[in-house]
Write a protein that holds these residues in place. Structure first.
Motif, mmCIF file in Angstrom:
data_model
loop_
_atom_site.group_PDB
_atom_site.id
_atom_site.type_symbol
_atom_site.label_atom_id
_atom_site.label_comp_id
_atom_site.label_asym_id
_atom_site.label_seq_id
_atom_site.Cartn_x
_atom_site.Cartn_y
_atom_site.Cartn_z
ATOM 1 N N GLU A 2 -10.195 33.007 -67.368
ATOM 2 C CA GLU A 2 -9.758 31.866 -68.168
ATOM 3 C C GLU A 2 -9.868 32.164 -69.664
ATOM 4 O O GLU A 2 -10.925 32.610 -70.142
ATOM 5 C CB GLU A 2 -10.607 30.635 -67.823
ATOM 6 C CG GLU A 2 -10.435 30.151 -66.395
ATOM 7 C CD GLU A 2 -11.343 28.985 -66.048
ATOM 8 O OE1 GLU A 2 -11.046 28.288 -65.063
ATOM 9 O OE2 GLU A 2 -12.346 28.784 -66.766
ATOM 10 N N PHE B 134 -4.771 26.377 -72.479
ATOM 11 C CA PHE B 134 -5.705 26.859 -71.457
ATOM 12 C C PHE B 134 -4.934 27.796 -70.536
ATOM 13 O O PHE B 134 -3.987 27.397 -69.886
ATOM 14 C CB PHE B 134 -6.265 25.675 -70.663
ATOM 15 C CG PHE B 134 -7.513 26.006 -69.891
ATOM 16 C CD1 PHE B 134 -7.475 26.844 -68.787
ATOM 17 C CD2 PHE B 134 -8.737 25.468 -70.262
ATOM 18 C CE1 PHE B 134 -8.620 27.143 -68.079
ATOM 19 C CE2 PHE B 134 -9.889 25.756 -69.558
ATOM 20 C CZ PHE B 134 -9.839 26.590 -68.467
ATOM 21 N N ASP C 8 -6.998 21.978 -69.275
ATOM 22 C CA ASP C 8 -7.297 22.510 -67.935
ATOM 23 C C ASP C 8 -6.476 21.778 -66.877
ATOM 24 O O ASP C 8 -5.905 22.389 -65.965
ATOM 25 C CB ASP C 8 -8.795 22.348 -67.665
ATOM 26 C CG ASP C 8 -9.218 23.016 -66.376
ATOM 27 O OD1 ASP C 8 -10.180 22.558 -65.748
ATOM 28 O OD2 ASP C 8 -8.565 24.009 -65.975
#
Length: 573
Positions: A225, A179, A292
């Protein structure tokens, strides 16, 4: 003589007799005339009576005629009004007929146009059917790809991740989910605009593609992201983690290179969180959540690094969430308290203090700001906390001003970057000063040096405005950040605070000594005051004093204490 007289008289008698005869005849004529006039008068009276009767008849007839004439005039006016209305109605009907005729012409043309359009539509329908086939492919592309970067989107990522989990279950090999979150991306958007931000995202996507194998997947979740799925790494978890680390290092090397964003030269870093997977042990959304969480661990370590998820980290994140909830309650219930650490001059006389926040938790006791300020910064709760600190400090300054023993003291208050860059920050400071009626020259706001990295022009404007109000500015932790001497020259800084990390090894560390001498010399050349924090020994104080630093703060003089203990210290000194 008498005869003549008699004769004259006789002649006169005869003349009188003749005249009488004539007079009688005249009287007879007149009487006849009177009778004729009387008869004529009778006739005239009858005629007058007749004429009067006729006049009365004519008057009655005239009255009737006038009524009839008035009635006829009214009728004429009604007919005239009706005629006007009728003419207007006729004119309207004629106009409507002309409109209907014009509309009919238009309708005929429209009909002709529609017939022509039908022929065109029929031709277009043939083209549309062909276009539809093409659009089906486009819709599929829109459904599974990010429009900005052309990378797979969240939906395709989940599909690919499910496939990767199935393949891992079959092969027994480990895979990994990475991530990625770009560091300080919001600052780029705020300063240079979203178009430049989009350009950076596109270039990042292009570079990331070069960092992975064909069988791996890279997707953009949204914003800044990105997620990478690495498949078939190894059947050994340690080797799989090592390969994941190698990919991350390649990403850092690639993404840390400068970007040319139109006319702007830009350098950026990224924080990466990673988690390993084997088969269907975890669902895709759980893997993403773990990655995350690990990414945020990288953020907390200073960014531009890789962190792996593990159960211990999960416990840390859970504790952080609980801390955030407790912080909200602490703000509502005012569980905070200010401690005060004395600041002294070269003679040891107290000239001020720094206000340091402590959290008086109802169950856990005193909580250090090192444990809760980072969470407050990340969540935005620091705005409310910072305002409470400012108000409490100003209230204390007002009490000090009213006491002869403390009226000379200044008070330093730390300001967080989020609080400082708030649009209403200056107005809030001014309102607080006015509310408590303090002397603004006694209030000192401490800013961290790292704040000078972004939006320097706004910082200059804000600091200048605060200076105009009489408030002084101190640059905290000086020497640990990235401030430029050029900015120091432009900023109206009252004081530099030498960071305690330099003071700690001041006696044994040659480099620290050199740095401190340089800071003091530079500050004096710019007419800026200097204070050293973290002074714990007399040797440190003497070294600083010998090199021109005459203001100190640290445990050598006193630790941060509640207000009662602080004021007792001031009274004793």
């Amino acid at each position: 003589m008498a005869n003549k007289e008699l004769e004259f008289q006789n002649n006169e008698k005869e003349k009188r007799a003749a005249e009488l005869f004539i007079a009688n005849k005249e009287l007879e004529f007149q009487n006849n005339e009177k009778e004729k006039r009387a008869a004529e008068l009778v006739i005239a009276n009858k005629e007058l009576e007749f004429q009067n009767n006729e006049k009365e008849k004519r008057a009655a007839e005239l009255f009737i005629a006038n009524k009839e004439l008035k009635f006829q005039n009214n009728e004429k006016e009604k007919r005239a009004a009706e005629l006007v209305i009728a003419n207007k109605e006729l004119e309207f009907q004629n106009h409507e007929k002309e409109k209907r005729a014009a509309e009919l012409v238009i309708a005929n043309k429209e009909l002709e146009f529609q017939n022509h359009e039908k022929e065109k539509r029929a031709a277009e329908l043939v083209i549309a059917n062909k276009e539809l086939e093409f659009q089906k492919d486009e819709i599929k592309n829109l459904a599974y790809y990010d429009m900005l970067t052309q990378l797979p989107n969240r939906w395709q990522l989940f599909d690919k991740l499910n496939q990767a989990l199935a393949a891992s279950a079959r092969s027994g090999h480990q895979g990994a989910v990475l991530f990625l979150d770009l560091d300080h991306f919001k600052n780029l958007n705020d300063t240079l605009g979203h178009d430049i931000g989009d350009l950076l995202l596109q270039q990042v996507a292009e570079r990331l593609i070069t960092c992975i194998r064909a069988e791996d997947t890279i997707a953009r979740l949204g914003g800044d992201e990105f997620v990478i799925v690495l498949e078939d790494l190894s059947d050994n978890v340690i080797k799989a983690a090592a390969k994941t680390n190698d990919v991350a290092e390649k990403i850092f090397l690639t993404l840390n290179k400068p970007y040319q964003l139109n006319a702007h030269y830009y350098q950026n870093t990224t924080s990466i969180g990673a988690t390993l997977f084997m088969g269907h042990e975890l669902k895709p959304n759980e893997l993403l959540r773990q990655a995350d969480i690990a990414m945020y661990e990288s953020k907390s370590k200073g960014r531009n690094t890789l962190s792996f998820f593990n159960s211990i980290m999960q416990e840390i994140i859970t504790a952080r969430v609980n801390l955030e909830n407790e912080l909200c309650r602490a703000i509502e219930q005012e569980q905070f308290q200010l401690y005060y650490q004395v600041q002294v001059d070269s003679t040891g006389r107290a000239f001020g203090a720094e206000a340091l926040i402590r959290w008086q938790h109802p169950k856990r006791g005193i909580i250090s700001p090192l444990d809760f300020i980072p969470v407050a910064e990340e969540t935005g709760l620091i705005i409310a906390i910072g305002q409470w600190v400012l108000q409490t400090a100003c209230a204390q300054l007002k009490r000090w001003e009213q006491d002869p023993l403390t009226h000379h003291l200044t008070l330093s208050v730390n300001v967080s970057p989020k609080q400082f860059f708030e649009t209403e920050f200056v107005a809030q400071v001014q309102a607080t000063i006015q509310l408590y009626g303090i002397n603004p020259t006694k209030l000192k706001l401490e800013l961290t040096e790292n704040m000078l990295v972004d939006n320097i022009e706004k910082i200059i404007i804000t600091i200048n405005t605060l200076n105009e109000m009489g408030i002084t500015i101190s640059l905290d932790d000086f020497g640990t950040g990235y401030s430029s001497l050029y900015y120091l020259k432009k900023l109206l800084i009252y004081q530099l605070k030498i960071d305690k990390s330099f003071v700690h090894d001041i006696v044994t560390g040659i480099q620290d000594e050199a740095i401190i001498r340089a800071i003091i010399a530079m500050a004096h050349s710019l007419n800026i005051s200097v204070i050293a924090e973290g002074v714990e020994t007399e040797e440190q104080r003497q070294f600083l004093l010998n090199n021109g630093c005459i203001h100190f703060q640290g445990y050598l003089f006193n630790k941060p204490v509640p207000i009662d203990e602080f004021e007792l210290l001031i009274r004793k000194s």
